[in-house]
Write a protein that holds these residues in place. Sequence first.
Motif, PDB file in Angstrom:
ATOM      1  N   ILE A 181       0.843  -1.210   0.000  1.00  0.00           N
ATOM      2  CA  ILE A 181       0.000   0.000   0.000  1.00  0.00           C
ATOM      3  C   ILE A 181       0.870   1.249   0.000  1.00  0.00           C
TER       4      ILE A 181
ATOM      5  N   PHE B 254       0.850   4.393  -2.837  1.00  0.00           N
ATOM      6  CA  PHE B 254       0.651   5.828  -2.624  1.00  0.00           C
ATOM      7  C   PHE B 254       1.866   6.655  -3.029  1.00  0.00           C
ATOM      8  N   ARG B 255       3.011   6.005  -3.173  1.00  0.00           N
ATOM      9  CA  ARG B 255       4.185   6.732  -3.664  1.00  0.00           C
ATOM     10  C   ARG B 255       4.188   6.811  -5.174  1.00  0.00           C
TER      11      ARG B 255
ATOM     12  N   ARG C 269      -2.372   2.021  -9.487  1.00  0.00           N
ATOM     13  CA  ARG C 269      -2.070   1.758  -8.082  1.00  0.00           C
ATOM     14  C   ARG C 269      -3.162   0.961  -7.386  1.00  0.00           C
TER      15      ARG C 269
ATOM     16  N   ILE D  62      -2.801  -1.551  -4.113  1.00  0.00           N
ATOM     17  CA  ILE D  62      -3.636  -1.380  -2.929  1.00  0.00           C
ATOM     18  C   ILE D  62      -4.426  -2.663  -2.653  1.00  0.00           C
TER      19      ILE D  62
END
Length: 193
Positions: free
Chosen positions: A67, A71-72, A78, A82
């Motif tokens: 996760i 988020f990076r 993404r 996740i």
Amino acid sequence: MSNSSGAGAAPFPFVHSFLTQAWWALLLRGLLSIGFGVLVFTLPKHTLLGLVLFYGAYAIVDGLFSIGGAFRSGASGRIWLILSGLISIIAGLAAMAWPGLTAVVFVWIIAFWSVVRGFAEIFMAVRLRKEISNEWVLILAGLVSVLFGIALFSSPVFGVVVIMWMIGAWAVLFGVLFVILAFKVRSARKRIS
């Protein structure tokens, strides 16, 4: 003409960020997986309860790394990182909340987690095939996870020792593949920069 400026970043904007910032997360996930596998091999007399707790901790930390990597990176793609991370965390929390699980239920949790996560990794590799070279490593890691999960689903009543050895072998192999992938991604980052 802007092809020499290179920054025009590919069709998936998250890839550039992923390659420049998150290769270390792949490396840490691989090393964590190898460490977990080595623990399983070096503690063969460990009880199922201990294995369940080890697995729960490993899955939670691995999910958090996944996760965090999502988020990076940018917006596109993404969701799979996740999803993979959430599946790992849920499986880890389930193992921690009910450590007295029977061997069969524990095996089914690991099998489900491995299959879903493996498919997510294969899908991610297919999405990245135009962005990085050697995406086959991520596809292979995904296939190893899927095959491992299918093997566990087909024979959930193996003895605890056999299950521990299978889990250890899977964790080490998966970890080695992720370490290789991390260095391949790092090399790709240098070419992009």
